[in-house]
Design an enzyme around this catalytic site. Structure first.
Site, mmCIF file in Angstrom:
data_model
loop_
_atom_site.group_PDB
_atom_site.id
_atom_site.type_symbol
_atom_site.label_atom_id
_atom_site.label_comp_id
_atom_site.label_asym_id
_atom_site.label_seq_id
_atom_site.Cartn_x
_atom_site.Cartn_y
_atom_site.Cartn_z
ATOM 1 N N HIS A 111 0.874 -1.176 0.000
ATOM 2 C CA HIS A 111 0.000 0.000 0.000
ATOM 3 C C HIS A 111 0.913 1.227 0.000
ATOM 4 O O HIS A 111 1.905 1.253 0.720
ATOM 5 C CB HIS A 111 -0.841 0.072 1.278
ATOM 6 N N ASP A 139 2.746 -6.974 2.679
ATOM 7 C CA ASP A 139 1.533 -6.279 3.107
ATOM 8 C C ASP A 139 1.883 -4.928 3.740
ATOM 9 O O ASP A 139 1.287 -4.520 4.740
ATOM 10 C CB ASP A 139 0.719 -7.137 4.083
#
Lengths: 319, 443
Positions: free
Chosen positions: B73, B315
Site C-alpha cells: 500500500h 503487506d
C-alpha cells in the site's frame, strides 16, 4: 403457389425440435411472399375470414406491427391486445386471459410474454394455433426464421456457413432460436461475449464459445449482433457502456477479422455506440439490418399461412 | 564504480547463488550487462573473471533474485503524508525488493485506467523499484458494481482486487470471476467474511480480557469455502491474500488437490507473530486480518513450507502517528513491511523450516510467475534485479532507521538475522551498505 411438402404442427412455439425439412419449407413459402410484398397490390385472400389476435404481454412495436401487416396482407381480421396495459393490472392471470380470448374462437394467437415458457403454457389451454412472438429468454422462432431467410437469400445457403452471434447471449431468446435453427440447417455457430453474459453450459448446444471478438469473428460469414438491455450495461453484467463497446461492440476494426463479404445482422432496435457502431450498421454493402425487417413480414405471412391457411389439414400426417 | 546500466558487463563473482527456479544454493557468479542477466552459474568465472570485465566481489554472501512483493500500500495518491512512491521506493531498495504491486485502495482508488497509467509514470520517475498497479475489482471499492476490468487491464493492471475488503455478495463474486475469465485476469481476494470481521482483533481469550471487539478466525474459512465453490463454478483465476488461519491453509490445500486454479499468499506477521503481540493494546500489531492464535501461526508456517502458500508478501501499509496513537479499536490497521520482509522471511531458514531457494520461490519466483512479471528469477535475458544479502548478520529492527515515511512496524526492537547488503535494479546498484547508492540519489 407452392404447397408445403411437409406437415406442420398446430403451433409454432420454438425452433428447437423443428426438423430441417419444415424449416426449409417455411423459408421456401416465405420466398413467395417476398414477391407479394414487393408488388403493387399486396393483399391476398389466403386467410380471408380468419381471425388473428396479437396478444402482447410485453411492449413491442416492431414485432407486433410486423405480425399485423403479415396477417392483414393475407386478408385476416387482426386484433391487437397489449395486455401489459390492461388485464394484468386488474389481476387477471395469463390463463384467464387466454381462456377468454379462446372463447372468442380466433384462428391464431400470436403471443409475446416476458416469462420463458408462458407461451407454451398458454398453447396447452387454447384450441387455436399459437405462434410464439418471443417468450422471456427462451425462443423467438420467427426472428430466427427471418434471419435464416435473409442469410439464405444473400449467401444462397445456410449449410457450411460460419455464424457468430455476439453480445448478451445470456438474456437472448433471439440467440437461442438462432442457434437451434442454424445448427439444424448445418451451419457452424459461435457465441461471442463476456463470460458474464454466457449461459451456463452453452457449449452443450453445439456452439463454440469465444470471449474475444478477435478470435470469435475470425473468418465468419455472418455477424449477428444482439441488443444489450440498458439495465445490464452498468456494473452488474458489464462494467460500463464504454468498456462493452470497446471490447464487444462491432466496429470497422473488429470486422477486419471476418471473411470478405461477411454480413452484419441485428434484430433491432439497435443501441448505436453500445453493441454496434453506426459506421458498420449503416454500411449498405454489408449491413442487412433493414432487409431483416422486410423478410420478417414475409416469414410471418408464411407461418400464418402454414398454420391456419388450410394447408395443414390437407397434408398427410398432420397433427 | 562498476555499474551494469551503462551497458558494460559487470561480473558478480564469489557469490553464494540462490536460484529459486532450479532450487539450488551453490557458489557461483552472475554476469550482467545492458540491465540484464547475460550468464550465471556455478562454473561461470570459476577460473577467475576475464581481463577487462568489471567485477564485484560478493565475498561469499548470498546473491538472489530481487524480491517481488505482491502487496504494497502507498499513500499516493491521496495520503502522501503516509507514503509516496519515492519513500516506498527507498524502503524497497533498502529491503531488497525490486518489484512491487501497489494496491488500489488509494484516494481516488485505481478504478479507472488513467490511474494505472499514473502509477507507471511515477514508477518511471522514481526508478527505485519496478512498480505495478492492481486494478480495483469494483467501482470505488464498494463491492457493488464491477469496475472497467477490460480497459484497466489494457492499461497495465496486473490483477484485480478490492484490497482488504472482501467481496461479500456471492453473485457479484461469481460475475467478477466470469468477467475476469473473459480477459484472463487474476482476481485477488482477502478472504474474510465481512460481517464476521468487524472487530479490532482475533476472537478469543485475549480479546475478551482486553474487552476488544473481535473478528472470528472462521470468517476466513467461511469466505474461502464459498470462493472455492465459485472458482469451481466459473473456472476463473483466483488468488487468496493473507491466509492467517489453520482452516484457511487447509481449504487451499484441499482445493489445490482437487485441481482448482487457486493460489494464495501470507505476510510475515502471520507466520512470525500471534495475537499475543497485541499485548497491552499495541496498535502497531493491529492488522487485517488480525493476528491469530499460536496454532494458526504454526499452520501458516507449515503452509508456507509445503507450498500450499505460494507467496510471501510484505503487506506494507504505512500509517502515520495520528492513525495509530488512538484507542485500539479506532486505530488504522497495517504495518510497514518492505524493510523487514527479508529478515523475517529468513527466520524460516534459521529455524530450519525452509532452504533459501525455497524461501526465494515464495518471495520472488512464484509471485513473478503468478502475476506474469519479468523479474524474480535467475535466467539468461531476465532483468538484472538482484539482492545481495548476508543471511547471518545480526541486528535489531529499529523503525527510526527506516527509509519508509512511517515506522509502524510490529517488529520494533526484534533481534533478527540477515540483511540486504546491496540491491541491483536493471543492473544499476541502487542501495548498498545501508544507504541509497549516491548515483541513484543524484539521479
Amino acid at each position: 403457389m407452392r404447397s408445403l411438402s411437409v406437415s406442420m404442427p398446430r403451433d409454432l412455439l420454438g425452433i428447437e425440435g423443428l426438423p430441417a425439412a419444415s424449416i426449409s419449407a417455411l423459408l421456401d413459402l416465405s420466398e413467395t411472399y417476398i414477391d407479394t410484398n414487393r408488388s403493387l397490390v399486396k393483399r391476398r385472400d389466403t386467410l380471408s375470414g380468419r381471425t388473428v389476435i396479437n396478444l402482447f404481454f410485453e411492449a413491442s412495436t416492431r414485432t407486433r406491427t410486423s405480425f399485423e401487416v403479415a396477417a392483414k396482407r393475407l386478408g385476416a381480421d387482426v386484433i391487437n391486445m397489449e395486455v401489459a396495459a390492461s388485464s394484468v393490472k386488474k389481476g387477471e392471470t395469463l390463463l384467464d386471459t387466454a381462456m377468454t380470448l379462446n372463447a372468442m374462437l380466433p384462428d391464431a394467437l400470436v403471443v409475446r410474454h416476458h416469462d420463458s415458457g408462458a407461451v407454451n403454457l398458454l398453447a396447452q389451454k387454447v384450441n387455436c394455433s399459437v405462434i410464439n412472438g418471443g417468450d422471456g429468454q427462451h425462443e423467438h422462432p420467427t426472428q430466427a426464421l427471418l434471419d435464416a431467410l435473409t442469410i439464405r437469400r444473400r449467401k444462397g445457403r445456410l449449410e457450411g456457413l460460419l455464424v457468430a452471434i455476439c453480445g448478451d447471449i445470456l438474456h437472448s431468446r433471439v440467440a437461442r432460436s438462432n442457434i437451434h435453427l442454424l445448427k439444424t440447417m448445418g451451419a457452424q455457430v459461435r457465441v461471442v461475449g463476456p463470460a458474464t453474459l454466457m449461459p451456463t453450459d452453452i457449449d452443450r448446444l453445439g456452439v463454440e464459445v469465444h470471449y474475444s471478438m478477435r478470435t470469435g469473428l475470425k473468418d465468419v460469414d455472418i455477424v449477428m449482433m444482439l441488443r444489450l438491455q440498458t439495465e445490464r450495461m452498468s456494473g452488474s453484467f458489464v462494467p460500463s457502456v464504454s468498456e462493452f463497446f470497446r471490447f464487444f461492440g462491432l466496429d470497422e476494426e473488429k470486422m477486419k477479422a471476418t471473411r470478405p463479404g461477411a454480413l452484419i445482422m441485428h434484430p433491432g432496435p439497435m443501441n448505436r455506440g453500445v453493441e454496434i457502431d453506426s459506421a458498420v450498421a449503416d454500411d449498405l454493402q454489408r449491413s442487412v439490418i433493414h432487409e431483416q425487417v422486410e423478410m420478417g413480414v414475409a416469414v410471418r405471412m408464411a407461418c400464418l399461412d402454414a398454420l391456419i391457411g388450410g394447408r395443414r389439414n390437407a397434408l398427410p400426417g398432420a397433427a | 564504480m562498476a555499474n551494469g546500466s551503462d551497458g558494460r558487463p559487470v561480473a558478480y563473482i564469489n557469490a553464494r547463488l540462490i536460484d529459486p527456479s532450479a532450487d539450488t544454493d551453490q557458489r557461483g557468479a552472475v554476469l550482467i550487462g545492458d540491465g540484464k542477466i547475460l550468464d550465471y552459474g556455478a562454473n561461470l568465472f570459476s577460473g577467475g573473471a576475464p581481463y577487462g570485465i568489471a567485477t564485484v566481489d560478493c565475498r561469499g554472501h548470498c546473491l538472489a533474485p530481487g524480491i517481488v512483493d505482491l502487496r504494497v500500500h502507498t499513500g499516493e495518491p491521496g495520503e502522501e503524508h503516509k507514503e509516496t512512491f519515492d519513500t516506498a521506493g527507498r524502503a524497497a531498495a533498502a529491503g531488497g525488493v525490486t518489484s512491487m504491486c501497489i494496491l488500489p485502495d488509494t484516494e481516488p482508488p485505481f478504478d479507472d485506467a488513467s490511474l494505472i497509467e499514473f502509477v507507471a509514470r511515477r514508477a518511471r520517475q522514481v526508478k527505485l523499484a519496478k512498480m505495478y498497479a492492481y486494478g480495483a475489482l469494483t467501482l470505488g471499492l464498494k463491492g457493488e458494481q464491477l469496475a472497467e476490468i477490460g480497459l484497466i487491464a489494457e492499461a497495465g493492471a496486473v490483477a484485480f482486487t478490492d484490497g482488504d475488503r472482501a467481496i461479500a455478495s456471492a453473485q457479484l463474486m461469481r460475475r467478477a470471476l466470469y468477467y475476469a475469465k473473459t480477459f484472463d485476469v487474476l482476481i485477488v481476494q482477502t478472504p474474510q467474511e465481512p460481517s464476521l470481521s468487524t472487530g479490532a482483533m482475533n476472537s478469543g481469550e485475549i480479546a475478551t480480557r482486553l474487552g476488544l471487539g473481535s473478528s472470528h478466525r472462521l470468517a476466513e474459512a467461511i469466505q474461502l469455502e464459498r470462493d472455492m465453490r465459485l472458482v469451481e463454478m466459473t473456472g476463473g483465476r483466483y488468488h487468496a491474500s493473507k491466509i492467517s488461519t489453520a482452516e484457511g491453509v487447509d481449504i487451499v490445500r484441499r482445493a489445490k488437490a482437487r485441481g482448482l486454479k487457486v493460489t494464495c499468499d501470507t505476510a510475515p506477521h502471520y507466520f512470525a507473530l500471534n495475537e499475543i503481540a497485541v499485548g497491552d493494546y499495541r496498535t502497531f500489531a493491529k492488522v487485517v486480518p488480525p493476528l491469530r492464535a499460536e496454532s494458526d501461526r504454526q499452520a501458516v508456517v507449515e503452509g508456507v513450507r509445503d507450498g500450499t502458500i505460494d507467496c510471501i508478501v510484505s503487506d506494507h501499509r504505512p500509517q502515520d502517528v495520528e492513525s495509530k496513537r488512538v484507542p485500539f479499536a479506532l486505530a488504522e490497521p497495517g504495518v510497514v513491511g518492505l524493510e523487514t520482509l527479508l529478515p523475517i522471511a529468513l527466520e524460516l531458514y534459521h529455524n530450519g523450516q525452509m532452504s533459501l531457494p525455497r524461501i526465494w520461490q515464495r518471495l520472488a519466483a512464484t509471485p513473478a510467475t503468478l502475476f506474469k512479471l519479468p523479474g524474480g528469477r535467475l535466467e539468461k535475458g531476465a532483468p538484472a534485479d538482484l539482492v545481495l544479502f548476508d543471511p547471518d548478520i545480526a541486528w535489531v529492527i529499529d523503525p527510526e532507521k527506516f527509509e519508509s515515511k512511517t515506522g509502524n512496524t510490529a517488529f520494533d526492537e526484534r533481534p533478527t538475522q540477515g540483511r540486504a547488503l546491496m540491491t541491483v535494479l536493471d543492473g544499476r546498484v541502487i542501495h548498498r551498505d545501508n544507504k541509497l547508492w549516491p548515483e541513484t540519489v543524484a539521479a
